[in-house]
Write a protein that holds these residues in place. Structure first.
Motif, mmCIF file in Angstrom:
data_model
loop_
_atom_site.group_PDB
_atom_site.id
_atom_site.type_symbol
_atom_site.label_atom_id
_atom_site.label_comp_id
_atom_site.label_asym_id
_atom_site.label_seq_id
_atom_site.Cartn_x
_atom_site.Cartn_y
_atom_site.Cartn_z
ATOM 1 N N PRO A 121 0.815 -1.229 0.000
ATOM 2 C CA PRO A 121 0.000 0.000 0.000
ATOM 3 C C PRO A 121 0.845 1.274 0.000
ATOM 4 C CG PRO A 121 -0.961 -1.614 1.472
ATOM 5 C CD PRO A 121 0.362 -2.190 1.026
ATOM 6 N N LYS A 122 1.975 1.255 0.696
ATOM 7 C CA LYS A 122 2.839 2.435 0.734
ATOM 8 C C LYS A 122 3.425 2.724 -0.650
ATOM 9 C CE LYS A 122 6.719 4.479 3.284
ATOM 10 N NZ LYS A 122 7.727 4.266 4.358
ATOM 11 N N GLU A 123 3.862 1.668 -1.347
ATOM 12 C CA GLU A 123 4.420 1.846 -2.692
ATOM 13 C C GLU A 123 3.355 2.337 -3.667
ATOM 14 O OE1 GLU A 123 7.939 -1.572 -2.683
ATOM 15 O OE2 GLU A 123 5.837 -2.165 -2.977
ATOM 16 N N VAL A 124 2.155 1.776 -3.543
ATOM 17 C CA VAL A 124 1.055 2.211 -4.412
ATOM 18 C C VAL A 124 0.706 3.666 -4.121
ATOM 19 C CG1 VAL A 124 -1.389 1.883 -4.951
ATOM 20 C CG2 VAL A 124 0.116 -0.099 -4.727
ATOM 21 N N GLU A 125 0.692 4.035 -2.854
ATOM 22 C CA GLU A 125 0.384 5.419 -2.488
ATOM 23 C C GLU A 125 1.375 6.379 -3.131
ATOM 24 O OE1 GLU A 125 -0.583 8.111 1.493
ATOM 25 O OE2 GLU A 125 0.415 6.164 1.701
ATOM 26 N N TYR A 126 2.668 5.977 -3.159
ATOM 27 C CA TYR A 126 3.673 6.831 -3.809
ATOM 28 C C TYR A 126 3.361 7.014 -5.291
ATOM 29 C CZ TYR A 126 7.907 8.313 -6.132
ATOM 30 O OH TYR A 126 8.787 8.992 -6.940
ATOM 31 N N VAL A 127 3.032 5.916 -5.979
ATOM 32 C CA VAL A 127 2.734 5.983 -7.413
ATOM 33 C C VAL A 127 1.510 6.871 -7.658
ATOM 34 C CG1 VAL A 127 1.925 4.646 -9.409
ATOM 35 C CG2 VAL A 127 3.816 3.793 -8.011
ATOM 36 N N LEU A 128 0.476 6.717 -6.839
ATOM 37 C CA LEU A 128 -0.736 7.526 -7.009
ATOM 38 C C LEU A 128 -0.438 9.007 -6.779
ATOM 39 C CD1 LEU A 128 -3.343 5.234 -5.202
ATOM 40 C CD2 LEU A 128 -2.990 5.488 -7.668
ATOM 41 N N GLN A 129 0.381 9.298 -5.761
ATOM 42 C CA GLN A 129 0.719 10.692 -5.478
ATOM 43 C C GLN A 129 1.610 11.271 -6.565
ATOM 44 O OE1 GLN A 129 2.459 10.635 -1.550
ATOM 45 N NE2 GLN A 129 0.469 10.791 -0.521
ATOM 46 N N HIS A 130 2.644 10.517 -6.945
ATOM 47 C CA HIS A 130 3.600 11.020 -7.926
ATOM 48 C C HIS A 130 2.938 11.228 -9.287
ATOM 49 C CE1 HIS A 130 7.032 10.770 -10.809
ATOM 50 N NE2 HIS A 130 7.636 11.482 -9.874
ATOM 51 N N SER A 131 2.053 10.307 -9.664
ATOM 52 C CA SER A 131 1.370 10.430 -10.962
ATOM 53 C C SER A 131 0.301 11.503 -10.947
ATOM 54 C CB SER A 131 0.742 9.084 -11.353
ATOM 55 O OG SER A 131 -0.327 8.746 -10.474
ATOM 56 N N GLY A 132 -0.218 11.813 -9.767
ATOM 57 C CA GLY A 132 -1.305 12.775 -9.669
ATOM 58 C C GLY A 132 -2.587 12.264 -10.296
ATOM 59 N N SER A 133 -2.812 10.967 -10.204
ATOM 60 C CA SER A 133 -4.008 10.374 -10.813
ATOM 61 C C SER A 133 -5.273 10.975 -10.215
ATOM 62 C CB SER A 133 -3.997 8.855 -10.603
ATOM 63 O OG SER A 133 -2.925 8.261 -11.305
ATOM 64 N N THR A 134 -6.224 11.337 -11.092
ATOM 65 C CA THR A 134 -7.469 11.947 -10.635
ATOM 66 C C THR A 134 -8.626 10.949 -10.588
ATOM 67 O OG1 THR A 134 -7.998 12.639 -12.895
ATOM 68 C CG2 THR A 134 -6.800 14.206 -11.513
ATOM 69 N N ILE A 135 -8.441 9.797 -11.235
ATOM 70 C CA ILE A 135 -9.433 8.726 -11.199
ATOM 71 C C ILE A 135 -8.675 7.420 -10.918
ATOM 72 C CG2 ILE A 135 -11.190 7.448 -12.487
ATOM 73 C CD1 ILE A 135 -11.538 9.888 -14.288
ATOM 74 N N ILE A 136 -9.264 6.574 -10.077
ATOM 75 C CA ILE A 136 -8.693 5.266 -9.789
ATOM 76 C C ILE A 136 -9.739 4.202 -10.104
ATOM 77 C CG2 ILE A 136 -7.687 3.749 -8.043
ATOM 78 C CD1 ILE A 136 -6.884 6.277 -6.475
ATOM 79 N N LEU A 137 -9.416 3.315 -11.031
ATOM 80 C CA LEU A 137 -10.256 2.148 -11.320
ATOM 81 C C LEU A 137 -9.612 0.971 -10.602
ATOM 82 C CD1 LEU A 137 -10.737 2.636 -15.192
ATOM 83 C CD2 LEU A 137 -12.160 3.527 -13.334
ATOM 84 N N VAL A 138 -10.358 0.333 -9.692
ATOM 85 C CA VAL A 138 -9.746 -0.680 -8.840
ATOM 86 C C VAL A 138 -10.621 -1.930 -8.747
ATOM 87 C CG1 VAL A 138 -10.710 0.395 -6.752
ATOM 88 C CG2 VAL A 138 -8.744 -1.140 -6.547
ATOM 89 N N ASP A 139 -9.989 -3.081 -8.802
ATOM 90 C CA ASP A 139 -10.683 -4.348 -8.624
ATOM 91 C C ASP A 139 -11.083 -4.518 -7.164
ATOM 92 O OD1 ASP A 139 -11.160 -7.187 -9.939
ATOM 93 O OD2 ASP A 139 -10.253 -7.565 -7.978
#
Length: 593
Positions: A121-139
């Protein structure tokens, strides 16, 4: 009860299946985008099976999938605040959602950001923050990877992977909202008197420039924070064509998704398989039982996986010779002689490819030669181990050394001799090289130097022109001034009849600076013969002596590993690549104690 797609995935009778050009576009140019592969397939082969998801009991024809993706496109564009160029993160296993996303996000003008589902979760949080994703599609099985609560202004859409069979599936509701927006847009056009001329996919325009980013894929981050690799519509289009050509995809291809689609956009195969109007078969995880069910019952003709993945497949209880040839793209390393023989006995025929996230996945392959059929399996494996030549749409890669080694970043590059002996670094450029690292000009400047992408792998070029990696730059073992290729040692060590898998890394040595440390996974026969071979036991000493004798007969004495550990398994990435950095870290940690 037969599966019926929801209305969001039902094509109209008069379905328009071509994208519109941006206003003012010249008649003799269309900006390239891989989205056009889907609309073309739906136009030519509307009733052809596009996606089969046997684990969840649903599937789509190309016409149905094109309707579904158009619904997704409108759904994304309808998210409040969404604008062209926004990043859309996808946290999903190999289910239809992530295949949808490779087309719908691009068609909406967004940038797909596939996330490694094996990350913490910490690594994913970094990717989401760094990318600045505005939408997340998640299984639905991966919602624990999404920060709770999500960042302000970020829309999260959860998929139950139901294909519309679950009335409470949020992703299906999201698609239905997109379908309604699509219908509303068509109604506006009808009121304007445009009718069919502005309906279906004609409501969507091609990119204003094919050089616009369309994907943001993150590296594994084995030497620090993962880096975001920006790739473009043009590069993705051309890489997909090259991938389809080199893998020999055709309309009768049935591609099994063993390779994660989150890994370098699945090597652009979501687009390449579609370009060939072939069939995608999705499975949610690398489960050898499920893989053999697909091989035996679903007509699979192609799949992809590292040698470590092939080992699990070929040694499964269900393994048997197939009634057709299945072509297997193999990366990370080439199959050993023993693995090659086992694969061929099952009618699994490997093709060795090489690449990186920075090159849209593989960009070279080893081309077989007619005389190989007369060679024994050991010699064929040696020849197959070479990384070969560049793909159809790529510039031929080079193996180079700087004229001035003391100032490599400022020195002219000189090609090594084509003799299979002189070593240099692999560099490449052209159509399927990344654009840049996202928000990281310093890292970009370290890999892109004077117009060449430096991959950091040490290789030679053989008289036939094909390249062969001697080692990754960081994996070379320097012992007493001698450079030892860990890959070459592994190739010879793996030929031992008791070995299933092996890995060799550098370990500090008081006298020689470094020596090889081997990690060995025994096969069933080896385990039966040697037991656990625990350190200090006679079984372990006898096994190590036998392994060293085997190595000494095949390599120089300084290359023979000094230490041998018998382990149950090797640490691996999500794509089955052995994590040598994890093994090396053990010695770094010990040195600090």
């Amino acid at each position: 009860m037969p599966y019926t797609p929801p209305r969001s995935s039902q094509p109209p009778a008069d379905f328009a299946l071509n994208l519109s050009p941006p206003p003012g576009s010249p008649h003799n140019r269309t900006e390239l985008t891989p989205v056009s592969f889907l609309t073309r397939a739906a136009l030519i082969a509307p009733n052809k099976l596009a996606i089969s998801h046997p684990e969840r009991g649903y599937q789509f024809t190309y016409a149905q999938w094109a309707a579904r993706v158009l619904s997704l496109t409108f759904a994304i564009q309808s998210v409040p605040g969404f604008k062209a160029g926004d990043r859309v993160a996808v946290i999903c296993p190999n289910a239809p959602l992530i295949a949808d996303a490779h087309f719908g996000i691009l068609a909406a003008g967004g940038i797909i950001t596939p996330v490694n589902v094996r990350n913490t979760p910490k690594e994913v949080e970094y990717v989401l923050q760094h990318s600045g994703s505005t939408i997340i599609l998640v299984d639905h099985q991966l919602t624990h990877l999404v920060p709770s609560p999500p960042p302000s202004g970020v829309a999260v859409v959860v998929s139950n992977d139901s294909g519309g069979q679950d009335p409470n599936d949020p992703y299906e509701a999201f698609l239905d909202r997109g379908y309604q927006a699509w219908q509303a847009a068509e109604e506006v056009q009808r009121k304007r008197g445009l009718g069919l001329s502005r309906s279906g996919w004609r409501l969507i325009t091609t990119p204003t420039s094919e050089e616009l980013p369309c994907a943001l894929c993150y590296t594994s981050g084995t030497t620090g924070r993962p880096k975001g690799v920006i790739t473009t519509h043009r590069g993705s289009y051309l890489a997909a064509i090259a991938g389809a050509f080199e893998a020999q995809f055709a309309a009768d291809t049935v591609y099994l998704w063993v390779l994660p689609m989150f890994h370098a956009c699945g090597w652009t195969y979501p687009w390449g398989v579609t370009a060939a109007m072939a069939t995608h078969v999705t499975i949610r995880k690398v489960d050898n039982d499920v893989i053999w069910d697909a091989l035996l019952n679903h007509g699979v003709t192609h799949y992809t996986g590292a040698p470590t993945v092939q080992i699990g497949i070929t040694n499964h209880p269900k393994a048997r010779k197939l009634d057709r040839i299945v072509k297997v793209s193999v990366a990370a390393s080439a199959p050993t002689a023993a693995l090659l023989a086992k694969m061929e006995s099952l009618n699994l025929h490997p093709v060795h490819v090489y690449g990186a996230t920075e090159t849209y996945g593989p960009f070279t392959r080893r081309y077989s030669e007619p005389h190989w059929v007369d060679l024994d399996v050991d010699e064929r494996a040696r020849l197959m181990a070479r990384q070969g030549h560049s793909f159809l749409v790529a510039d031929e890669c080079r193996v180079v050394r700087p004229v001035d080694p003391s100032r490599p970043e400022h020195s002219e590059l000189v090609d090594v001799a084509q003799d299979g002996k002189e070593a240099g670094e692999i560099v490449m450029r052209g159509n399927i090289a990344m654009k840049e690292y996202y928000k990281d000009p310093a890292a970009t400047s370290k890999i892109v130097i004077n117009g060449w992408l430096h991959l950091g792998d040490i290789a030679v070029r053989h008289p036939g022109g094909e390249i062969q990696i001697m080692d990754r730059g960081k994996d070379i073992i320097i012992s007493g001034g001698e450079n030892i290729s860990s890959l070459a040692v592994e190739q010879e060590l793996a030929a031992h009849p008791d070995i299933l898998e092996c890995c060799v890394v550098a370990r500090p040595h008081e006298k020689w600076g470094e020596r090889g440390q081997a990690y060995i996974v025994l096969n069933a026969e080896g385990a039966k013969k040697h037991g656990k071979a625990a350190p200090g036991t006679r079984e372990h000493e006898a096994l190590v002596a036998d392994l060293k004798k085997h190595c000494k007969s095949r390599m120089s004495g300084f290359a023979v590993p000094e230490w041998f550990d018998i382990v149950d398994e090797l640490p691996k990435t999500s794509t089955g690549k052995v994590q040598k950095n994890v093994l090396r870290a053990k010695f770094a940690a010990a040195a600090k104690l």
